[in-house]
Enzyme design. Structure first.
Site, PDB file in Angstrom:
ATOM      1  N   SER A   1       0.836  -1.204   0.000  1.00  0.00           N
ATOM      2  CA  SER A   1       0.000   0.000   0.000  1.00  0.00           C
ATOM      3  C   SER A   1       0.868   1.249   0.000  1.00  0.00           C
ATOM      4  O   SER A   1       0.482   2.283  -0.541  1.00  0.00           O
ATOM      5  CB  SER A   1      -0.890   0.058   1.248  1.00  0.00           C
TER       6      SER A   1
ATOM      7  N   HIS B   1      -1.108 -11.184   1.465  1.00  0.00           N
ATOM      8  CA  HIS B   1      -0.944 -11.113   2.913  1.00  0.00           C
ATOM      9  C   HIS B   1      -1.307 -12.447   3.540  1.00  0.00           C
ATOM     10  O   HIS B   1      -2.381 -13.000   3.224  1.00  0.00           O
ATOM     11  CB  HIS B   1      -1.851 -10.026   3.497  1.00  0.00           C
TER      12      HIS B   1
ATOM     13  N   ALA C   1       2.778  -0.535   4.314  1.00  0.00           N
ATOM     14  CA  ALA C   1       2.145   0.498   5.126  1.00  0.00           C
ATOM     15  C   ALA C   1       2.242   0.003   6.564  1.00  0.00           C
ATOM     16  O   ALA C   1       2.028  -1.178   6.822  1.00  0.00           O
ATOM     17  CB  ALA C   1       0.689   0.650   4.718  1.00  0.00           C
TER      18      ALA C   1
ATOM     19  N   HIS D   1      -8.770   1.261   8.193  1.00  0.00           N
ATOM     20  CA  HIS D   1      -8.121   0.900   6.931  1.00  0.00           C
ATOM     21  C   HIS D   1      -8.210   2.070   5.944  1.00  0.00           C
ATOM     22  O   HIS D   1      -7.287   2.320   5.172  1.00  0.00           O
ATOM     23  CB  HIS D   1      -8.764  -0.368   6.359  1.00  0.00           C
TER      24      HIS D   1
ATOM     25  N   HIS E   1      -5.409  -2.714  -3.214  1.00  0.00           N
ATOM     26  CA  HIS E   1      -4.303  -3.518  -3.748  1.00  0.00           C
ATOM     27  C   HIS E   1      -4.643  -3.998  -5.149  1.00  0.00           C
ATOM     28  O   HIS E   1      -5.679  -4.597  -5.375  1.00  0.00           O
ATOM     29  CB  HIS E   1      -4.031  -4.739  -2.858  1.00  0.00           C
TER      30      HIS E   1
ATOM     31  N   MET F   1       1.754  -6.000   8.570  1.00  0.00           N
ATOM     32  CA  MET F   1       1.228  -7.360   8.415  1.00  0.00           C
ATOM     33  C   MET F   1       1.821  -8.064   7.193  1.00  0.00           C
ATOM     34  O   MET F   1       1.221  -8.996   6.654  1.00  0.00           O
ATOM     35  CB  MET F   1      -0.296  -7.319   8.272  1.00  0.00           C
ATOM     36  N   SER F   2       2.998  -7.618   6.744  1.00  0.00           N
ATOM     37  CA  SER F   2       3.602  -8.216   5.546  1.00  0.00           C
ATOM     38  C   SER F   2       5.111  -8.132   5.635  1.00  0.00           C
ATOM     39  O   SER F   2       5.663  -7.806   6.683  1.00  0.00           O
ATOM     40  CB  SER F   2       3.116  -7.467   4.305  1.00  0.00           C
TER      41      SER F   2
ATOM     42  N   ASN G   1      -0.156   5.659  10.005  1.00  0.00           N
ATOM     43  CA  ASN G   1      -0.932   6.032  11.197  1.00  0.00           C
ATOM     44  C   ASN G   1      -0.031   5.785  12.407  1.00  0.00           C
ATOM     45  O   ASN G   1       0.995   5.129  12.286  1.00  0.00           O
ATOM     46  CB  ASN G   1      -2.207   5.175  11.292  1.00  0.00           C
TER      47      ASN G   1
ATOM     48  N   TYR H   1      -2.677 -13.101   6.203  1.00  0.00           N
ATOM     49  CA  TYR H   1      -4.013 -13.124   6.842  1.00  0.00           C
ATOM     50  C   TYR H   1      -5.131 -13.396   5.841  1.00  0.00           C
ATOM     51  O   TYR H   1      -6.237 -13.774   6.223  1.00  0.00           O
ATOM     52  CB  TYR H   1      -4.292 -11.816   7.621  1.00  0.00           C
ATOM     53  N   GLU H   2      -4.851 -13.195   4.542  1.00  0.00           N
ATOM     54  CA  GLU H   2      -5.869 -13.504   3.522  1.00  0.00           C
ATOM     55  C   GLU H   2      -5.802 -14.964   3.113  1.00  0.00           C
ATOM     56  O   GLU H   2      -6.675 -15.431   2.397  1.00  0.00           O
ATOM     57  CB  GLU H   2      -5.592 -12.738   2.224  1.00  0.00           C
TER      58      GLU H   2
HETATM   59 CL1  6GU Z   1      -1.270   0.031  13.632  1.00  0.00          CL
HETATM   60  N1  6GU Z   1      -0.681  -2.346  12.734  1.00  0.00           N
HETATM   61  C1  6GU Z   1      -0.426  -3.227  11.775  1.00  0.00           C
HETATM   62  N2  6GU Z   1      -0.165  -4.489  12.138  1.00  0.00           N
HETATM   63  N3  6GU Z   1      -0.401  -2.944  10.480  1.00  0.00           N
HETATM   64  C2  6GU Z   1      -0.648  -1.674  10.141  1.00  0.00           C
HETATM   65  C3  6GU Z   1      -0.937  -0.694  11.073  1.00  0.00           C
HETATM   66  C4  6GU Z   1      -0.934  -1.075  12.402  1.00  0.00           C
HETATM   67  N4  6GU Z   1      -1.140   0.469  10.414  1.00  0.00           N
HETATM   68  C5  6GU Z   1      -0.989   0.214   9.116  1.00  0.00           C
HETATM   69  N5  6GU Z   1      -0.680  -1.090   8.936  1.00  0.00           N
END
Ligand code: 6GU
Length: 283
Positions: free
Chosen positions: A35, A88, A119, A258, A66, A220-221, A244, A90-91
C-alpha cells in the site's frame, strides 16, 4: 494445483508466465509495491503487464487498495519486475510460503536485488504519519511462532533451510537510501519493523509489548518475503510508510481505520515512489 513448496511447480509457474509473451523476460531488480508504494508501478517504462489471474498458483487479492499484476519493464534504465499488489498471510490461511511464492518467481527471472515496502503503524514516538522508515531489521512474529515460509522445504534446489538473517536488510543499500534521502532533504528514519499476523490491528497492550522489545513500526507483511529472498541470495532493501500512529494508550485510544491507512498511503506514496526511483537510478 500448484504447491508453493514444490520446486518443479515453481518452474511450471515461471514457464506459464514466459508462455504469455513473445519476448524473453528478465529483471535485475524486484519491487514489491505494498500500500505504501502502490504508484511505483506507474513509473515502470514500457511495461509488460501480467495479471495475477493469469498466473497459475497465484491467489486472487481481495484487499481494497491492492492491485494484482506482475509488471516487467525498466526504471531509470534498469530492468525491473514489479509486484503490483502482494499477498498477505491473513488472507491466505497464514500460508506464508504461498504468499512469498512471487519472490521465488522473481528470482527465477534473475533478480539480484529486491525492494519491499509496506504500510505500517508507527510506534517510535518521533514518527509522524506520512514518514518513511528504512527497515534495518525485523521481528517476524508469525515466523517465530511456526509460520516460517521455509518450513518443510525438502528440495535442495531451494538452498539453505537454515537461512541466515544476518544483514537481511543490506547495509550498503541502506546507506545508499540514506544518501539519496539526504540529497532530497527528505525525512527518513531507520528502525525495526515488526510483522504481526493481523488482520486485526494490535491492542494498546500489544503495541506496548512491541515497543518494549525494540520495534519502531508495525505491519502485516514483508518479513516472509524477505526471508525467502535471503534464502535465494537476493539483497534486500525495505521501507515502511507510516500511515498512522499505533495505539499505545488504552485510556486515550484512537481507532485505526483501513481507510485512514489507504488515504495516507496514497498521499505519501507519491513521494515514496519518487524516492525509490532515485535509489534505483543510483544503484
Ligand atoms: Cl497500527 N498495525 C499493523 N499491524 N499494520 C498496520 C498498522 C498497524 N497500520 C498500518 N498497517
Amino acid at each position: 494445483v500448484i504447491n508453493p513448496k514444490n520446486y518443479d511447480d515453481l518452474l511450471t509457474v515461471v514457464s506459464a508466465i514466459r508462455a504469455q509473451v513473445d519476448v524473453p523476460l528478465e529483471a535485475e531488480i524486484g519491487i514489491i509495491c505494498g500500500s505504501g508504494l502502490g504508484v511505483i508501478g506507474d513509473q515502470v517504462e514500457n511495461p509488460i503487464v501480467i495479471p495475477y489471474s493469469k498466473i497459475p498458483g497465484f491467489p486472487v487479492t481481495n484487499v481494497p487498495g491492492h492491485k494484482g499484476n506482475l509488471l516487467f519493464g525498466t526504471i531509470a534504465g534498469k530492468k525491473v519486475v514489479c509486484m503490483q499488489g502482494r499477498f498477505h498471510p491473513y488472507e491466505h490461511q497464514m500460508n506464508t510460503a504461498l504468499c512469498a511464492l512471487p519472490v521465488r518467481v522473481m528470482h527465477q527471472f534473475g533478480i539480484k536485488t529486491m525492494i519491499v515496502s509496506n504500510a505500517a503503524g508507527g510506534i517510535n514516538k518521533n514518527f509522524q504519519y506520512g514518514d518513511l522508515m528504512l527497515i534495518k531489521d525485523h521481528i517476524f512474529l508469525p515466523g517465530l511462532a511456526g509460520h516460517s515460509p521455509l518450513i518443510g522445504l525438502k528440495d535442495p534446489r531451494y538452498g539453505r533451510l537454515f537461512t541466515s538473517l544476518h544483514d537481511a536488510y543490506n547495509k550498503d543499500l541502506r546507506n545508499l537510501a540514506i544518501a539519496v534521502a539526504n540529497a532530497k532533504k527528505m525525512r527518513l528514519f531507520e528502525g525495526v519493523f515488526v510483522m504481526s499476523g493481523g488482520p486485526q490491528y494490535e491492542s494498546p497492550a500489544e503495541v506496548n509489548m512491541f515497543k518494549t522489545v525494540g520495534a519502531d513500526a508495525l505491519g502485516m507483511s514483508t518479513c516472509h518475503e524477505v526471508i525467502v529472498a535471503r534464502q535465494c541470495g537476493i539483497t534486500c532493501l525495505g521501507f515502511s510508510l507510516i500511515t498512522n500512529i499505533a495505539n499505545l494508550n488504552v485510556e486515550n485510544s484512537v481507532e485505526v481505520s483501513h481507510a485512514e491507512v489507504l488515504e495516507t498511503a496514497k498521499e505519501a506514496g507519491e513521494r515514496a515512489s519518487s524516492f525509490v526511483c532515485d535509489i534505483i537510478a543510483n544503484m
